[in-house]
Design an enzyme around this catalytic site. Structure first.
Site, mmCIF file in Angstrom:
data_model
loop_
_atom_site.group_PDB
_atom_site.id
_atom_site.type_symbol
_atom_site.label_atom_id
_atom_site.label_comp_id
_atom_site.label_asym_id
_atom_site.label_seq_id
_atom_site.Cartn_x
_atom_site.Cartn_y
_atom_site.Cartn_z
ATOM 1 N N LYS A 74 72.854 -107.505 48.015
ATOM 2 C CA LYS A 74 73.968 -107.916 47.172
ATOM 3 C C LYS A 74 73.633 -107.688 45.698
ATOM 4 O O LYS A 74 72.545 -108.056 45.240
ATOM 5 C CB LYS A 74 74.293 -109.392 47.431
ATOM 6 C CG LYS A 74 75.492 -109.917 46.657
ATOM 7 C CD LYS A 74 75.787 -111.374 47.014
ATOM 8 C CE LYS A 74 76.976 -111.907 46.232
ATOM 9 N NZ LYS A 74 77.270 -113.326 46.540
ATOM 10 N N SER A 149 82.096 -113.739 47.093
ATOM 11 C CA SER A 149 81.547 -112.644 46.320
ATOM 12 C C SER A 149 80.618 -111.731 47.131
ATOM 13 O O SER A 149 80.243 -110.648 46.678
ATOM 14 C CB SER A 149 80.760 -113.194 45.114
ATOM 15 O OG SER A 149 79.660 -113.978 45.518
ATOM 16 N N SER A 173 81.242 -117.998 48.811
ATOM 17 C CA SER A 173 80.952 -116.570 48.729
ATOM 18 C C SER A 173 80.240 -115.997 49.947
ATOM 19 O O SER A 173 80.164 -114.775 50.089
ATOM 20 C CB SER A 173 80.115 -116.280 47.478
ATOM 21 O OG SER A 173 80.899 -116.451 46.321
#
Length: 474
Positions: A74, A149, A173
């Site tokens: 990520k 996210s 997220s």
């Protein structure tokens, strides 16, 4: 292959790390175009690491739990020597010198870094778009959002690019993109995977955690990465060893509270509730006792909202002051809310958090598990910034549609989203499962029992499945 299956095959020399890596790269090249999930690549270094992993296997050397496993990371996590933008023009050329703690632990366990996945700017909001790399879309319908996210991570796992990935979760997220993309997203208890914050050693709201297609692979990730760090002051009593074995038939005899609206009339789209309501019978057939009940969450909005604002101001305040003109308005809004907090607000937040914890313990004195919607909406049009309403209720901020996850974040409890079925239109829906503090292992046991009785995550996106069978991808 799942992560455990792949790493064990590499260790047994039935599959080489180089073969696993090349398959991973081929799948990125095959499917990433329509979803835009992998935004930075590091294939040359990955090939070097895969060759070294195979040498270690051939020489009979001791190897880590994730030996030879290819994995993108990520883009909110710092990766040494590899571009880390956090989706912001302010960091579009940022190349860190060191790995963040979770990335370092994955590497130490044998994972092979292959690149970075897309995020919303600074991880703000649960829809993955930014001015650096554009929008990530959903493998189950590439016109729709993958969530965020950790939307890039969820998309690569759903698209069978890799079986396992890491993310972070402040207001959903890990859980919302898991719900949107038919994978598992796990937010652990505070400190189980330490997440150092450079401006606040006591920061508790944001968490590091895994995403995968199976709970077994979630447990593998936790086994490889959980444990104390001298960089985080935490009461954590769990280590990786605790995740090595999950209890079979874990749902038998437990007490479950289920709420469709969090006891406060939180709006949820009817199509989401239709899918989730149908799954209650699975728990009952497993021998669990289920009733309509909810943690008293009346203080959770205040706790979450003020804590998030404080953390945003602490983490990003200086950057907003210096680069405000290129930072998205949702981030500026959160930072300014943090700047506006006064002593009275902070006292009220602490008092509310105390009341909320009393309510949490009152609930878990009767129940072992809390079930609720992971997301209030289905995957939405990827061209939107965020939904303007939920089930006919207008949204007043960009966080309103994420409230199902934010409320649970405010409690600090461990929670996960697990695949719970599909709508008539073929869109995934996730069920949020929440347990008491540091009951992380028990929570994963409950989730795996449900998973073994349903197997929803085995259903791949049709176009991805066609490509894996050698058919032309449309």
């Amino acid at each position: 292959m799942g992560a455990r299956e792949m790493t064990e095959a590499i260790k047994r020399r039935e599959l080489s790390a180089r073969e696993a890596l090349e398959s991973h790269i081929e799948q990125i090249e095959r499917v990433n175009g329509p979803i835009n999930a992998v935004v930075t690549t590091d294939f040359d270094r990955a090939r070097e690491l895969a060759a070294k992993a195979d040498e270690a296997t051939a020489q009979g050397k001791s190897t880590g739990l994730l030996h030879g496993l290819p994995m993108t990371h990520k883009d909110t996590f710092n990766t040494a020597g590899l571009l880390t933008t956090q989706g912001s023009l302010a960091l579009k050329d940022n190349i860190p010198q060191t790995d963040d703690l979770q990335i370092a632990r994955l590497a130490a366990a044998g994972a092979i870094r292959t690149g970075k996945t897309n995020v919303p700017e600074f991880g703000a909001g649960s829809h993955t778009f930014n001015e650096v790399f554009g929008t990530t879309t959903n493998p189950y319908d590439t016109a729709l959002s993958a969530g965020g996210s950790s939307g890039g991570v969820a998309a690569v796992i759903a698209a069978r690019i890799q079986p396992l990935g890491e993310g972070s979760d402040m207001g959903g997220s890990l859980r919302i993109p898991a719900s949107f993309c038919n994978v598992v997203g796990f937010r652990p208890s505070y400190g189980v995977i330490p997440m150092p914050a450079p401006t606040d050693a006591w920061s508790w709201l944001a968490r590091s955690g895994p995403m995968a297609r199976t709970v077994d692979d979630i447990a593998l990730f936790m086994e490889a990465t959980a444990g104390d760090s001298d960089r985080v002051l935490t009461p954590n009593t769990l280590s990786g060893r605790d995740f090595a074995q999950l209890e079979p038939n874990a749902l038998r005899g437990i007490r479950i509270g289920y709420s469709r609206d969090f006891g406060m009339g939180v709006p949820v789209e009817p199509a989401v509730l239709e899918v989730l309501d149908a799954q209650i019978a699975v728990f009952e057939q497993a021998g669990a006792h289920v009733e309509e009940a909810c943690i008293d969450l009346r203080d959770a909005d205040l706790v979450f909202g003020n804590t998030r604002a404080y953390d945003f101001a602490a983490m990003l305040g200086d950057l907003v002051r210096s680069r405000r003109e290129i930072i998205k308005p949702e981030v500026i809004w959160n930072v300014e809310k943090g700047w506006a907090l006064n002593a009275e607000d902070l006292i009220a937040t602490t008092a509310a958090r105390t009341r909320l914890e009393i309510a949490v313990q009152k609930f878990f004195a009767t129940f072992d598990l809390f079930l609720s919607p992971a997301a209030q909406v289905l995957p939405f049009d990827a061209s939107w910034r965020y939904p303007q309403g939920i089930a006919g209720v207008p949204a007043t901020t960009y966080l309103d549609w994420m409230r199902s996850a934010c409320l649970i974040s405010g409690t600090s409890l461990p929670a996960l989203s697990i695949p719970a079925g599909f709508t008539a239109d073929g869109l995934p829906v996730g069920l949020q499962m929440t347990a008491n503090h540091y009951k992380d292992v028990e929570l994963l046991g409950y989730a795996r029992d449900f998973e073994q009785r349903t197997s929803f995550a085995e259903r791949a996106p049709q176009w991805v499945a066609a490509g894996l069978k050698g058919q032309e991808i449309q």
